[in-house]
Motif scaffolding. Structure first.
Motif, PDB file in Angstrom:
ATOM      1  N   ARG A 124      93.302 -50.120 -35.150  1.00  0.00           N
ATOM      2  CA  ARG A 124      94.591 -49.768 -35.748  1.00  0.00           C
ATOM      3  C   ARG A 124      94.649 -48.270 -36.005  1.00  0.00           C
ATOM      4  NH1 ARG A 124      93.546 -54.662 -38.507  1.00  0.00           N
ATOM      5  NH2 ARG A 124      95.097 -56.286 -38.051  1.00  0.00           N
ATOM      6  N   LEU A 125      95.875 -47.734 -35.971  1.00  0.00           N
ATOM      7  CA  LEU A 125      96.115 -46.335 -36.314  1.00  0.00           C
ATOM      8  C   LEU A 125      97.002 -46.287 -37.546  1.00  0.00           C
ATOM      9  CD1 LEU A 125      96.990 -44.855 -32.786  1.00  0.00           C
ATOM     10  CD2 LEU A 125      94.749 -44.968 -33.878  1.00  0.00           C
ATOM     11  N   GLU A 126      97.104 -45.084 -38.106  1.00  0.00           N
ATOM     12  CA  GLU A 126      98.100 -44.916 -39.158  1.00  0.00           C
ATOM     13  C   GLU A 126      99.463 -44.745 -38.489  1.00  0.00           C
ATOM     14  OE1 GLU A 126      99.218 -41.510 -39.113  1.00  0.00           O
ATOM     15  OE2 GLU A 126      97.750 -41.351 -37.509  1.00  0.00           O
ATOM     16  N   THR A 127     100.544 -44.865 -39.262  1.00  0.00           N
ATOM     17  CA  THR A 127     101.876 -44.928 -38.684  1.00  0.00           C
ATOM     18  C   THR A 127     102.258 -43.652 -37.939  1.00  0.00           C
ATOM     19  OG1 THR A 127     102.794 -44.244 -40.817  1.00  0.00           O
ATOM     20  CG2 THR A 127     102.736 -46.605 -40.341  1.00  0.00           C
ATOM     21  N   GLY A 128     101.720 -42.500 -38.380  1.00  0.00           N
ATOM     22  CA  GLY A 128     102.028 -41.258 -37.681  1.00  0.00           C
ATOM     23  C   GLY A 128     101.542 -41.279 -36.251  1.00  0.00           C
ATOM     24  N   GLY A 129     100.341 -41.828 -36.032  1.00  0.00           N
ATOM     25  CA  GLY A 129      99.800 -41.932 -34.695  1.00  0.00           C
ATOM     26  C   GLY A 129     100.601 -42.905 -33.841  1.00  0.00           C
ATOM     27  N   TYR A 130     100.931 -44.071 -34.405  1.00  0.00           N
ATOM     28  CA  TYR A 130     101.753 -45.033 -33.678  1.00  0.00           C
ATOM     29  C   TYR A 130     103.107 -44.422 -33.293  1.00  0.00           C
ATOM     30  CZ  TYR A 130      98.737 -49.086 -34.632  1.00  0.00           C
ATOM     31  OH  TYR A 130      97.700 -49.986 -34.656  1.00  0.00           O
ATOM     32  N   SER A 131     103.720 -43.707 -34.229  1.00  0.00           N
ATOM     33  CA  SER A 131     105.053 -43.154 -33.971  1.00  0.00           C
ATOM     34  C   SER A 131     105.028 -42.148 -32.830  1.00  0.00           C
ATOM     35  CB  SER A 131     105.596 -42.494 -35.247  1.00  0.00           C
ATOM     36  OG  SER A 131     105.766 -43.458 -36.274  1.00  0.00           O
ATOM     37  N   LEU A 132     103.998 -41.305 -32.806  1.00  0.00           N
ATOM     38  CA  LEU A 132     103.892 -40.336 -31.725  1.00  0.00           C
ATOM     39  C   LEU A 132     103.670 -41.017 -30.378  1.00  0.00           C
ATOM     40  CD1 LEU A 132     101.794 -37.436 -33.296  1.00  0.00           C
ATOM     41  CD2 LEU A 132     104.155 -37.337 -32.510  1.00  0.00           C
ATOM     42  N   LEU A 133     102.813 -42.011 -30.355  1.00  0.00           N
ATOM     43  CA  LEU A 133     102.551 -42.715 -29.102  1.00  0.00           C
ATOM     44  C   LEU A 133     103.802 -43.441 -28.602  1.00  0.00           C
ATOM     45  CD1 LEU A 133      98.979 -44.140 -29.794  1.00  0.00           C
ATOM     46  CD2 LEU A 133      99.595 -42.354 -28.151  1.00  0.00           C
ATOM     47  N   ILE A 134     104.533 -44.060 -29.508  1.00  0.00           N
ATOM     48  CA  ILE A 134     105.778 -44.723 -29.117  1.00  0.00           C
ATOM     49  C   ILE A 134     106.731 -43.721 -28.478  1.00  0.00           C
ATOM     50  CG2 ILE A 134     107.881 -45.795 -30.027  1.00  0.00           C
ATOM     51  CD1 ILE A 134     106.103 -47.257 -32.063  1.00  0.00           C
TER      52      ILE A 134
END
Length: 587
Positions: A208-218
């Motif tokens: 799992r990543l923190e939301t900042g990482g997920y948001s950038l990847l999305i």
């Protein structure tokens, strides 16, 4: 935020053993130091990861390899290197008022000691070493420089050389924060292949990543043929929190970009069901896509979006307004014609001549709003007012014992509108001018206004009391609940005078419908003082005669929109409109 590292196997690409700076390729354990950033507290965690064997060192991470290539390639190039804008609720009015009192430029923050100039071209190991030596700041150099590069939108090539230097100088140890800043630059520069490289690394390493990482990847993945994997990342965010409107926007944009209309609308409906307000950018994307869609069902959904703007008192920007106009004019067989225009004071559109909806509430709307205000603001408890139940009861009895008022005046607020004048003199001027029109007046004040002092004279206060009903509350009390109660109790004709914009009270209301009705009522009932001339002559701004929301008659739409160069505050309304009307076949 903790990262779950279970099931980790061989460490891919970026942190493989490498031959830089004399590192010996051999079996070893590389401690990867991860720094959790992007708005999350500065946690530091260590993970022990086994390096690749000597036989595999040629399988160098493509990110690092390309960064090293850029150093060499760059070596030979270094030497060559209608509604008046001053109205109380008009868009831009607050900005103009603030410009009359510009902020003190002498308060600018001093430059940070030890700052250095960011490189404009990729650097090699020695050059990065020299730059770090020149850095005199107290923070970690790698974190500071990567943050600065992200803020200044440095090139991906320069960031890649930083990444290679960090790995080379730390036995393959690369901070998560540095990698995330690199990912950010790849995203904003739309370097999709680089985004996918980082995505593969993160997917292999972290459960799992923190939301900042997920948001950038999305955001980065939606432009690639692997855009559906962004939807999987959205599902990961849902496991811990409701995704942001930006997360949904990116996924919807990706679906539309790849012609998956069903997924886009499903995500939009899911966003609304979650209680998340969509970005205007998201709504515009549906209209932009709709220019090439000849489908009645899709058209109905776009009209529903316009009704959503109306019901939530939202205003499209100038670009969005152009998209709406283009879509309407592209609908086959409907003969829509759009133009950008303004509305006359009378409420008539200068474009098509139609009358806009009245700003005044219907009897049913007024009773609905009155009930809500009485329950949620007046009787809402001490969190909404600084007064006692006994004093509020005394005031209610006072109001009910008198005929309905025509105008309710926030006495202390009005008196302080012109700081250089005596306060009781200003208030007397307003009351006297209105009393000459045979208006029934109520002045709300505080008890200290009755005490003789330089800015409050007993003689002037006595003259006020002869021309208006007056209620003086305790000095600790808040005026607004009394003002709202007296105005609403007096009926739909009653106006009020204050420069307070009632934003706190609007925020106390429970839903979008009530808030919209409150603002509509406020626009139609709040009198604003423009100027005070000699001999106490007061001028008031006119009250709008028409409502400022998206509205339709079936064969016409009128949509207020925000101009690009006008800064509009939340309590202001646009002055420019998009007029859309159907041309009849006989014209």
């Amino acid at each position: 935020m903790a990262f779950c590292m279970s099931g980790i196997r061989s460490f891919p690409k970026l942190w493989e053993s490498n031959p830089y700076a004399g590192l010996r390729p051999r079996h070893s354990y590389i401690s990867l130091f991860l720094t959790n950033c992007v708005g999350i507290r500065n946690d530091h965690r260590w993970f022990s990861l086994k390096a690749m064997s000597a036989q595999n060192t040629k399988a160098m991470n493509p990110l690092i390899a390309r960064g090293r290539h850029l150093w060499k390639a760059n070596e030979g190039n270094k030497k060559q290197v209608p509604l008046e804008s001053s109205h109380l609720f008009a868009a831009g009015a607050a900005e103009k008022r603030s410009q009359r009192n510009p902020p003190n430029k002498d308060r600018a923050m001093p430059p940070v000691k030890g700052t250095i100039q960011l490189p404009k071209q990729p650097l090699n190991l020695e050059e990065w070493d020299k730059l770090k030596e020149d850095f005199k700041g107290k923070t970690n150099f790698e974190i500071w420089i990567s943050s600065q590069m992200a803020e200044c939108h440095s090139s991906v090539d320069v960031a890649k050389s930083l990444l290679a230097w960090v790995a080379a100088k730390n036995n393959g140890i690369v901070g998560y924060g540095v990698l995330l800043k690199y990912l950010y630059l790849c995203v904003i520069h739309q370097q999709t292949s680089e985004v996918i490289d980082v995505y593969e690394i993160m997917k292999a390493r972290y459960k799992r990543l923190e939301t900042g990482g997920y948001s950038l990847l999305i955001r980065g993945l939606i432009h690639s043929d692997r855009w559906r994997e962004a939807l999987l990342l959205l599902e990961n965010i849902k496991k811990v929190m409701i995704p942001s409107k930006k997360n949904y926007n990116d996924c919807i944009q990706g679906a539309l970009l790849h012609q998956d209309v069903t997924t886009a609308w499903n995500l939009y409906q899911e966003l609304l069901d979650q209680g998340v307000s969509p970005m205007l950018e998201t709504l515009q994307a549906f209209f932009d896509f709709g220019k090439d869609v000849k489908d009645d069902h899709y058209s109905k959904k776009l009209l529903d979006i316009l009704l959503y703007l109306r019901n939530n008192q939202l205003y499209p920007g100038e670009s969005f307004a152009h998209s709406i106009k283009t879509w309407f004019e592209s609908v086959p067989g409907k003969q829509w014609k759009g133009q950008f225009t303004t509305i006359q004071e009378s409420g008539q559109c200068l474009g098509c001549g139609k009358a806009m909806e009245s700003i005044h509430l219907s009897p049913d709307e007024y009773e609905f709003l009155k009930t809500k205000i009485m329950r949620d603001v007046i009787d809402g408890g001490d969190q909404y007012r600084k007064t006692t139940p006994q004093e509020l009861q005394r005031f209610e009895n006072f109001v009910k014992s008198r005929p309905p008022f025509d105008i309710v005046i926030d006495g202390l607020n009005v008196a302080k509108m012109f700081p250089k004048a005596r306060e009781s003199q200003v208030l007397l001027g307003v009351v006297s001018q209105l009393a000459k029109q045979n208006l029934r007046l109520l002045v709300l004040g505080r008890k200290h206004m009755l005490t003789q002092r330089s800015r409050w004279t007993k003689d002037e206060m006595e003259k006020i009391r002869k021309q208006a009903s007056c209620f003086f509350a305790d000095d600790i009390s808040e005026d607004d609940p009394f003002l709202l109660y007296a105005t609403l109790h007096s009926g739909n004709h009653c106006k009020f005078i204050t420069k307070d914009l009632m934003r706190d009270h609007k925020a106390c209301l429970p839903d979008a419908k009530t808030q919209r009705l409150f603002f509509k009522w406020q626009q139609g009932h709040q009198l604003a003082i423009m100027n005070r001339f000699p001999a106490s002559k007061i001028t008031f701004q006119r009250i709008l005669s028409y409502d400022t929301v998206v509205q339709t008659t079936g064969d016409s739409w009128h949509i207020p929109y925000d101009e690009d160069l006008v800064k509009r505050y939340s309590y202001e309304v646009p002055t420019k409109w998009l007029c859309l009307h159907q041309k009849h076949k006989d014209t």
